[in-house]
Design a protein around this motif. Structure first.
Motif, short mmCIF file in Angstrom:
data_model
loop_
_atom_site.label_atom_id
_atom_site.label_comp_id
_atom_site.label_asym_id
_atom_site.label_seq_id
_atom_site.Cartn_x
_atom_site.Cartn_y
_atom_site.Cartn_z
N VAL A 10 1.34 -1.29 0.36
CA VAL A 10 0.24 -0.03 0.16
C VAL A 10 1.18 1.21 0.25
O VAL A 10 0.64 2.42 -0.99
CB VAL A 10 -1.00 -0.39 0.98
N SER A 11 1.84 1.59 0.89
CA SER A 11 2.50 2.05 1.02
C SER A 11 3.69 2.70 -0.24
O SER A 11 3.82 4.24 -0.63
CB SER A 11 3.60 2.42 2.24
N LEU A 12 4.54 1.57 -0.65
CA LEU A 12 4.97 1.97 -1.79
C LEU A 12 4.71 1.40 -3.41
O LEU A 12 6.00 1.85 -4.36
CB LEU A 12 6.11 1.74 -1.72
N ASN A 42 4.41 0.96 13.63
CA ASN A 42 4.15 1.30 11.83
C ASN A 42 5.74 2.49 11.37
O ASN A 42 4.87 3.09 10.79
CB ASN A 42 2.34 2.41 12.13
N ARG A 43 6.45 1.69 11.08
CA ARG A 43 7.65 1.70 11.33
C ARG A 43 8.81 1.47 10.66
O ARG A 43 9.23 -0.05 11.03
CB ARG A 43 8.55 3.11 12.12
N LEU A 44 8.80 1.70 9.40
CA LEU A 44 10.29 0.68 8.54
C LEU A 44 11.61 1.24 8.24
O LEU A 44 11.26 2.62 7.89
CB LEU A 44 9.36 0.35 7.28
N HIS A 45 12.58 0.85 8.63
CA HIS A 45 13.40 1.84 8.60
C HIS A 45 14.62 1.07 8.18
O HIS A 45 14.93 -0.72 8.57
CB HIS A 45 13.87 2.00 9.89
N ASN A 74 -1.92 1.54 7.09
CA ASN A 74 -2.23 1.20 5.90
C ASN A 74 -2.16 2.90 5.22
O ASN A 74 -2.93 2.79 4.00
CB ASN A 74 -3.49 0.91 5.59
N LYS A 75 -1.92 3.74 5.71
CA LYS A 75 -1.75 4.70 5.00
C LYS A 75 -0.46 5.22 4.79
O LYS A 75 0.43 5.13 6.54
CB LYS A 75 -2.84 5.62 5.90
N LEU A 76 0.03 6.39 4.02
CA LEU A 76 1.74 6.38 4.29
C LEU A 76 1.92 8.00 4.94
O LEU A 76 1.10 8.63 4.22
CB LEU A 76 1.92 6.69 2.47
N ASP A 77 2.26 8.43 5.55
CA ASP A 77 2.86 9.43 6.47
C ASP A 77 3.89 10.13 5.91
O ASP A 77 3.58 11.12 5.36
CB ASP A 77 2.58 9.48 7.21
#
Length: 184
Positions: A10-12, A42-45, A74-77
């Protein structure tokens, strides 16, 4: 990990890594030295020689890549790429123009998923961010691109180089043709 792949999709707008080897031409992939997915935050690093490749769309290289997702995941900030950022953006061909690739260089690139704005910034004392298209090169201390309005803002010590022959005919910078009478 159950939410990881759908969130990333969803985000990318990625197609899922490792599905079918025959789908490799349509599969997006992120590689890095290390990564952490914090499901609660809700963080990918990703860090260490980060490479995001989405064939036919974009390719990103940097040293540090952070994806912040909204509540529920489910939403990109926001996406923040930092240190030696190189971004290749592919614009597909249309009926009126051929496909082209634009390249951006910056110390930091921030995509705000709420406002749909991309900001390219320099590090203190570092080189300016630069945007290179087929017919122009733009540099400034900060480059802001609003994806909703298709508007660029170049702030601080701005410089643009362009090919006058590629501008609309009859414009101020358009080259004079032999048939144009000389001004007296």
């Amino acid at each position: 990990m159950k939410r990881f792949l759908p969130v990333l999709l969803v985000s990318l707008a990625l197609t899922g890594v490792g599905q079918n080897p025959a789908d490799d031409a349509n599969t997006s992939e992120i590689t890095s030295g290390a990564s952490v997915y914090d499901q609660k935050a809700n963080r990918l690093h990703y860090w260490g020689n980060v490479h995001l490749n989405s064939p036919g769309t974009l390719e990103l290289r940097c040293e540090d890549f952070l994806i912040l997702l909204g509540q529920g995941g489910n939403k990109l900030d926001q996406i923040v790429a930092t240190t030696n950022v190189v971004l290749h953006l592919v614009q597909p061909a249309t009926a009126t123009r051929p496909a082209m690739t634009n390249v951006a260089y910056a110390h930091q690139a921030i995509f705000d998923g709420v406002s749909n704005i991309v900001t390219l910034a320099k590090s203190p004392g570092g080189p300016q961010p630069r945007f290179e298209g087929p017919d122009l090169v733009a540099e400034a201390d900060v480059i802001v691109y609003n994806r909703l309005t298709d508007r660029f803002e170049l702030k601080g010590n701005h410089r643009t180089r362009f090919k006058p022959g590629k501008l609309p005919k009859g414009g101020f910078f358009a080259p004079k043709s032999d048939s144009t009478p000389a001004a007296k």
